[in-house]
Design an enzyme around this catalytic site. Structure first.
Site, PDB file in Angstrom:
ATOM      1  N   GLY A  44     -20.459 -36.261  23.183  1.00 59.58           N
ATOM      2  CA  GLY A  44     -21.196 -36.972  22.145  1.00 59.58           C
ATOM      3  C   GLY A  44     -21.395 -36.230  20.843  1.00 59.58           C
ATOM      4  N   GLU A  99     -26.349 -31.400  18.975  1.00 55.84           N
ATOM      5  CA  GLU A  99     -26.415 -32.548  19.875  1.00 55.84           C
ATOM      6  C   GLU A  99     -26.379 -33.848  19.092  1.00 55.84           C
ATOM      7  OE1 GLU A  99     -25.825 -33.372  22.695  1.00 55.84           O
ATOM      8  OE2 GLU A  99     -27.364 -32.915  24.147  1.00 55.84           O
ATOM      9  N   ASP A 100     -25.914 -34.892  19.767  1.00 58.63           N
ATOM     10  CA  ASP A 100     -25.984 -36.224  19.193  1.00 58.63           C
ATOM     11  C   ASP A 100     -27.393 -36.781  19.351  1.00 58.63           C
ATOM     12  OD1 ASP A 100     -25.706 -36.341  21.956  1.00 58.63           O
ATOM     13  OD2 ASP A 100     -24.160 -37.882  21.948  1.00 58.63           O
ATOM     14  N   ASP A 103     -33.018 -36.800  24.359  1.00 60.18           N
ATOM     15  CA  ASP A 103     -33.768 -37.890  24.987  1.00 60.18           C
ATOM     16  C   ASP A 103     -34.789 -37.296  25.963  1.00 60.18           C
ATOM     17  OD1 ASP A 103     -34.652 -40.293  26.057  1.00 60.18           O
ATOM     18  OD2 ASP A 103     -32.681 -40.995  26.654  1.00 60.18           O
ATOM     19  N   LYS A 131     -35.359 -38.697  20.418  1.00 60.52           N
ATOM     20  CA  LYS A 131     -36.035 -39.831  21.047  1.00 60.52           C
ATOM     21  C   LYS A 131     -37.203 -39.281  21.875  1.00 60.52           C
ATOM     22  CE  LYS A 131     -33.317 -42.850  23.157  1.00 60.52           C
ATOM     23  NZ  LYS A 131     -32.644 -43.651  24.218  1.00 60.52           N
ATOM     24  N   PHE A 152     -31.658 -48.097  23.969  1.00 64.45           N
ATOM     25  CA  PHE A 152     -30.365 -47.562  24.362  1.00 64.45           C
ATOM     26  C   PHE A 152     -29.394 -47.691  23.204  1.00 64.45           C
ATOM     27  CE2 PHE A 152     -26.202 -47.518  26.481  1.00 64.45           C
ATOM     28  CZ  PHE A 152     -26.298 -46.244  27.024  1.00 64.45           C
ATOM     29  N   VAL A 153     -28.989 -46.538  22.660  1.00 60.54           N
ATOM     30  CA  VAL A 153     -28.157 -46.521  21.461  1.00 60.54           C
ATOM     31  C   VAL A 153     -26.747 -46.008  21.767  1.00 60.54           C
ATOM     32  CG1 VAL A 153     -30.069 -46.314  19.841  1.00 60.54           C
ATOM     33  CG2 VAL A 153     -29.061 -44.246  20.803  1.00 60.54           C
ATOM     34  N   ASP A 159     -22.298 -42.975  23.836  1.00 58.25           N
ATOM     35  CA  ASP A 159     -21.498 -43.953  24.558  1.00 58.25           C
ATOM     36  C   ASP A 159     -22.294 -44.712  25.611  1.00 58.25           C
ATOM     37  OD1 ASP A 159     -20.270 -42.824  27.611  1.00 58.25           O
ATOM     38  OD2 ASP A 159     -21.631 -41.602  26.417  1.00 58.25           O
ATOM     39  N   ARG A 165     -18.214 -44.801  21.426  1.00 56.83           N
ATOM     40  CA  ARG A 165     -18.354 -43.515  20.731  1.00 56.83           C
ATOM     41  C   ARG A 165     -17.795 -43.574  19.307  1.00 56.83           C
ATOM     42  NH1 ARG A 165     -19.784 -39.408  24.300  1.00 56.83           N
ATOM     43  NH2 ARG A 165     -19.080 -39.666  26.452  1.00 56.83           N
TER      44      ARG A 165
END
Length: 180
Positions: A44, A99-100, A103, A131, A152-153, A159, A165
């Site tokens: 990601g 990081e993307d 969470d 998040k 949920f993104v 992905d 992606r």
């Protein structure tokens, strides 16, 4: 074609580029003369990390780890697996994990602890998305692009079942896509 599966756009491509630019400048200032090791957590991180690196005007080294805690679902299962370990010594190095999204924080905490155990001088996290409503461990990324709600993104590296992606933005995936 992919846009039809997206409920709404949360972060546009232009906003992502500005985040990378601003964060890259700040990291360049904070890590001047430190020769940091910038580690991307695959897969990601790739789009954001690519743009972030081009905005960092310092000497740095790049490495990757492949780490998973989702295993195809929409929520972290908490079982962090290192699928590809870092091939670069970290002893006495300043580490920037890119990081993307952060969470639950479980994956990042495991990786930070591992790198510190291996002798890293410092380990920080630079993330496109934070998040915090999803957090289950005590962790606050040091560099945050933007904070998002607990939805949920997908897109820009994120992905669902290895799809989406390649979207040029971050969007909320329609629930009917993952509730099939």
């Amino acid at each position: 074609m992919l846009d039809k599966d997206i409920e709404k756009v949360l972060v546009t491509q232009e906003e992502i580029f500005q985040i990378a630019k601003d964060m890259g400048k700040k990291l360049s200032k904070d890590y001047k003369d430190k020769f940091p090791l910038v580690i991307g957590l695959l897969k990601g991180c790739v789009p954001f990390m690519g743009y972030l690196l081009t905005e960092m005007d310092i000497h740095l080294e790049v490495g990757f780890m492949d780490v998973s805690s989702y295993h195809g679902g929409i929520e972290s299962v908490g079982d962090v697996q290192i699928l590809k370990d870092l091939g670069i010594p970290v002893h006495d190095r300043h580490i920037i994990i890119t990081e993307d999204i952060v969470d639950t924080g479980k994956t990042i905490k495991v990786i930070k602890d591992l790198l510190l155990y291996r002798g890293a001088k410092s380990v920080i996290v630079a993330t496109l998305l934070d998040k915090p409503e999803g957090r289950v461990v005590q962790l606050v990324p040091e560099y945050i692009g933007t904070t998002i709600p607990k939805e949920f993104v997908v897109g820009f590296g994120l992905d669902y079942d290895e799809k989406y992606r390649n979207l040029p933005y971050v969007g909320v995936l329609k629930p009917e896509i993952y509730n099939k």
